[in-house]
Design a protein around this motif. Sequence first.
Motif, PDB file in Angstrom:
ATOM      1  N   HIS A 133       0.829  -1.205   0.000  1.00  0.00           N
ATOM      2  CA  HIS A 133       0.000   0.000   0.000  1.00  0.00           C
ATOM      3  C   HIS A 133       0.865   1.257   0.000  1.00  0.00           C
ATOM      4  N   PRO A 134       0.379   2.311  -0.641  1.00  0.00           N
ATOM      5  CA  PRO A 134       1.134   3.563  -0.586  1.00  0.00           C
ATOM      6  C   PRO A 134       1.108   4.153   0.819  1.00  0.00           C
ATOM      7  N   ASP A 135       2.114   4.934   1.111  1.00  0.00           N
ATOM      8  CA  ASP A 135       2.228   5.537   2.439  1.00  0.00           C
ATOM      9  C   ASP A 135       1.377   6.807   2.476  1.00  0.00           C
ATOM     10  N   LEU A 136       0.056   6.620   2.511  1.00  0.00           N
ATOM     11  CA  LEU A 136      -0.868   7.756   2.539  1.00  0.00           C
ATOM     12  C   LEU A 136      -1.646   7.709   3.850  1.00  0.00           C
ATOM     13  N   PRO A 137      -1.999   8.864   4.402  1.00  0.00           N
ATOM     14  CA  PRO A 137      -2.800   8.832   5.625  1.00  0.00           C
ATOM     15  C   PRO A 137      -4.169   8.220   5.345  1.00  0.00           C
ATOM     16  N   GLU A 140      -6.244   2.712   4.280  1.00  0.00           N
ATOM     17  CA  GLU A 140      -7.157   1.566   4.306  1.00  0.00           C
ATOM     18  C   GLU A 140      -8.606   2.021   4.112  1.00  0.00           C
ATOM     19  N   ARG A 141      -8.936   3.102   4.788  1.00  0.00           N
ATOM     20  CA  ARG A 141     -10.291   3.659   4.651  1.00  0.00           C
ATOM     21  C   ARG A 141     -10.519   4.141   3.202  1.00  0.00           C
ATOM     22  N   ALA A 142      -9.464   4.719   2.641  1.00  0.00           N
ATOM     23  CA  ALA A 142      -9.578   5.225   1.264  1.00  0.00           C
ATOM     24  C   ALA A 142      -9.801   4.091   0.275  1.00  0.00           C
ATOM     25  N   ILE A 143      -9.210   2.913   0.528  1.00  0.00           N
ATOM     26  CA  ILE A 143      -9.443   1.751  -0.355  1.00  0.00           C
ATOM     27  C   ILE A 143     -10.888   1.286  -0.204  1.00  0.00           C
ATOM     28  N   GLU A 144     -11.349   1.266   1.048  1.00  0.00           N
ATOM     29  CA  GLU A 144     -12.750   0.854   1.273  1.00  0.00           C
ATOM     30  C   GLU A 144     -13.721   1.775   0.540  1.00  0.00           C
ATOM     31  N   ARG A 145     -13.359   3.053   0.437  1.00  0.00           N
ATOM     32  CA  ARG A 145     -14.249   4.012  -0.231  1.00  0.00           C
ATOM     33  C   ARG A 145     -13.974   4.094  -1.735  1.00  0.00           C
ATOM     34  N   ALA A 146     -13.074   3.260  -2.218  1.00  0.00           N
ATOM     35  CA  ALA A 146     -12.707   3.223  -3.644  1.00  0.00           C
ATOM     36  C   ALA A 146     -12.064   4.524  -4.109  1.00  0.00           C
ATOM     37  N   LEU A 147     -11.558   5.330  -3.187  1.00  0.00           N
ATOM     38  CA  LEU A 147     -10.788   6.525  -3.571  1.00  0.00           C
ATOM     39  C   LEU A 147      -9.386   6.132  -3.987  1.00  0.00           C
ATOM     40  N   VAL A 148      -8.819   5.176  -3.256  1.00  0.00           N
ATOM     41  CA  VAL A 148      -7.544   4.583  -3.659  1.00  0.00           C
ATOM     42  C   VAL A 148      -7.860   3.184  -4.164  1.00  0.00           C
ATOM     43  N   ARG A 149      -7.392   2.899  -5.365  1.00  0.00           N
ATOM     44  CA  ARG A 149      -7.694   1.614  -6.001  1.00  0.00           C
ATOM     45  C   ARG A 149      -6.412   0.867  -6.311  1.00  0.00           C
ATOM     46  N   ILE A 150      -6.592  -0.438  -6.507  1.00  0.00           N
ATOM     47  CA  ILE A 150      -5.422  -1.303  -6.648  1.00  0.00           C
ATOM     48  C   ILE A 150      -5.349  -1.900  -8.042  1.00  0.00           C
ATOM     49  N   CYS A 151      -6.516  -2.078  -8.677  1.00  0.00           N
ATOM     50  CA  CYS A 151      -6.580  -3.008  -9.806  1.00  0.00           C
ATOM     51  C   CYS A 151      -7.371  -2.414 -10.966  1.00  0.00           C
ATOM     52  N   THR A 214       8.296  15.142  -8.574  1.00  0.00           N
ATOM     53  CA  THR A 214       8.635  15.877  -7.354  1.00  0.00           C
ATOM     54  C   THR A 214       8.084  15.112  -6.152  1.00  0.00           C
ATOM     55  N   PRO A 215       8.829  15.062  -5.046  1.00  0.00           N
ATOM     56  CA  PRO A 215       8.276  14.363  -3.879  1.00  0.00           C
ATOM     57  C   PRO A 215       6.970  15.000  -3.418  1.00  0.00           C
ATOM     58  N   ILE A 216       6.014  14.159  -3.062  1.00  0.00           N
ATOM     59  CA  ILE A 216       4.718  14.638  -2.566  1.00  0.00           C
ATOM     60  C   ILE A 216       4.894  15.138  -1.138  1.00  0.00           C
ATOM     61  N   GLU A 217       4.441  16.355  -0.876  1.00  0.00           N
ATOM     62  CA  GLU A 217       4.628  16.921   0.469  1.00  0.00           C
ATOM     63  C   GLU A 217       3.442  16.647   1.369  1.00  0.00           C
ATOM     64  N   ALA A 218       2.272  16.625   0.819  1.00  0.00           N
ATOM     65  CA  ALA A 218       1.083  16.385   1.644  1.00  0.00           C
ATOM     66  C   ALA A 218       0.005  15.753   0.788  1.00  0.00           C
ATOM     67  N   VAL A 219      -0.857  15.010   1.435  1.00  0.00           N
ATOM     68  CA  VAL A 219      -1.963  14.354   0.731  1.00  0.00           C
ATOM     69  C   VAL A 219      -3.221  14.590   1.539  1.00  0.00           C
ATOM     70  N   ARG A 220      -4.292  14.934   0.862  1.00  0.00           N
ATOM     71  CA  ARG A 220      -5.572  15.049   1.576  1.00  0.00           C
ATOM     72  C   ARG A 220      -6.594  14.145   0.897  1.00  0.00           C
ATOM     73  N   LEU A 221      -7.205  13.303   1.694  1.00  0.00           N
ATOM     74  CA  LEU A 221      -8.307  12.493   1.193  1.00  0.00           C
ATOM     75  C   LEU A 221      -9.545  13.053   1.867  1.00  0.00           C
ATOM     76  N   GLU A 222     -10.368  13.729   1.108  1.00  0.00           N
ATOM     77  CA  GLU A 222     -11.499  14.383   1.744  1.00  0.00           C
ATOM     78  C   GLU A 222     -12.762  14.195   0.928  1.00  0.00           C
ATOM     79  N   GLY A 223     -13.872  14.469   1.578  1.00  0.00           N
ATOM     80  CA  GLY A 223     -15.152  14.373   0.877  1.00  0.00           C
ATOM     81  C   GLY A 223     -15.346  12.982   0.314  1.00  0.00           C
ATOM     82  N   ASP A 224     -16.164  12.901  -0.706  1.00  0.00           N
ATOM     83  CA  ASP A 224     -16.448  11.598  -1.257  1.00  0.00           C
ATOM     84  C   ASP A 224     -15.454  11.187  -2.328  1.00  0.00           C
TER      85      ASP A 224
END
Length: 319
Positions: A133-137, A140-151, A214-224
């Motif tokens: 998994h990517p090192d994002l805050p 796991e919740r983001a995968i459940e919400r299909a915001l982060v996908r694998i396949c 460029t290295p990612i400095e911050a990530v926000r997973l918000e809303g739907d």
Amino acid sequence: MLGRARRLLADNLGQRVTARTDIDVLVVGAGPGGLTAANYLARFRRSVLVADGGCPRASWIPLSHNTPGFPAGISGDAILARMREQAEEYGARIEPGWVQGLVRDGAGFTASIDGREVRARAVLLATGVVDHHPDLPGVERAIERALVRICPICDGYEATDKAVAVLGHSDKGVSEAAFLRTYSNRVTLIHVGPPGDLTERDALVRLGIELVETPIEAVRLEGDRVTAFCWGGADRSFDLVYSALGTSPNAGLAQALGARLADDGRLEVDLHQKTSVPGLYAAGDVVRGLNQIAVATAEAAVAATDIHNTLRQQDGQTV
Ligand SMILES: Cc1cc2nc3c(=O)[nH]c(=O)nc-3n(C[C@H](O)[C@H](O)[C@H](O)COP(=O)(O)OP(=O)(O)OC[C@H]3O[C@@H](n4cnc5c(N)ncnc54)[C@H](O)[C@@H]3O)c2cc1C
């Protein structure tokens, strides 16, 4: 032989599997592969125990739209519940338990499962893989919400016309981004590996895929559906993110028995799903090939049928 046959039949008809058990087949893993094999084997009137360490990959699927027979989609948990019910209906035992070791025992195997021993004439490994998994805050919740996908093979269709980011390293990230161009012309590859790992830069230009190194400095997973990545003062939103960081196969049990592995660490099998170790079969994601439910279930059906026929031959049923 008769005593053994009676014992097997008794197991199949519902006696509790206890501390030291003799069975026909041990299936390791209760994902779609292991549960399909359990269903087939139980219907072949084999005594079968499925030992499962929990969290099959399939349980991560929020809603699958490509599983055959479910046009409106079905969640991974619902698929697993149906498969489990079907296998148990015919007498398969499915129990929580981690198989720590597997050793040769005559023509079969002895497995140690959380401190108890199970002897099986054949073993099917349906142990799957572990996703990197990517090192994002909150990933796991983001995968459940299909915001982060694998396949993307599973759900690229649902990314149609969306703004898509692919997190990847090496040229695997390029392939995944290129695959997603079938669905969207707004694809960005965020390359998280060393720059030298990326050799297919021309392909990105040709396909109109934006490259961010460029290295990612911050990530926000918000809303739907809003995902914001920040780098170098920029702040960008994407509808969804694909992680292309790869997987590690759970092939350790087979490896310890000397089974042959492919270059990517997955198990090599023949057309009947036999590994290079006699009596040891493998199906699903742990086997080299396409990581899909349909593939895992097909491979498990092939393996279960060959196991049953091989055991019949061993018992002298040659016709
Ligand atoms: C987010 C996500 C979405 C997906 N969407 C889809 C989709 O829409 N369509 C599709 O076809 N596919 C999809 N997939 C892929 C699909 O989930 C896999 O291809 C499928 O689950 C593989 O089944 P399997 O039985 O090989 O392994 P798994 O489902 O991973 O099950 C393996 C099991 O083996 C157990 N295990 C491993 N080692 C041991 C041990 N030593 N002892 C005991 N137990 C052990 C694990 O605990 C696990 O429970 C998706 C995957 C993910 C992660």
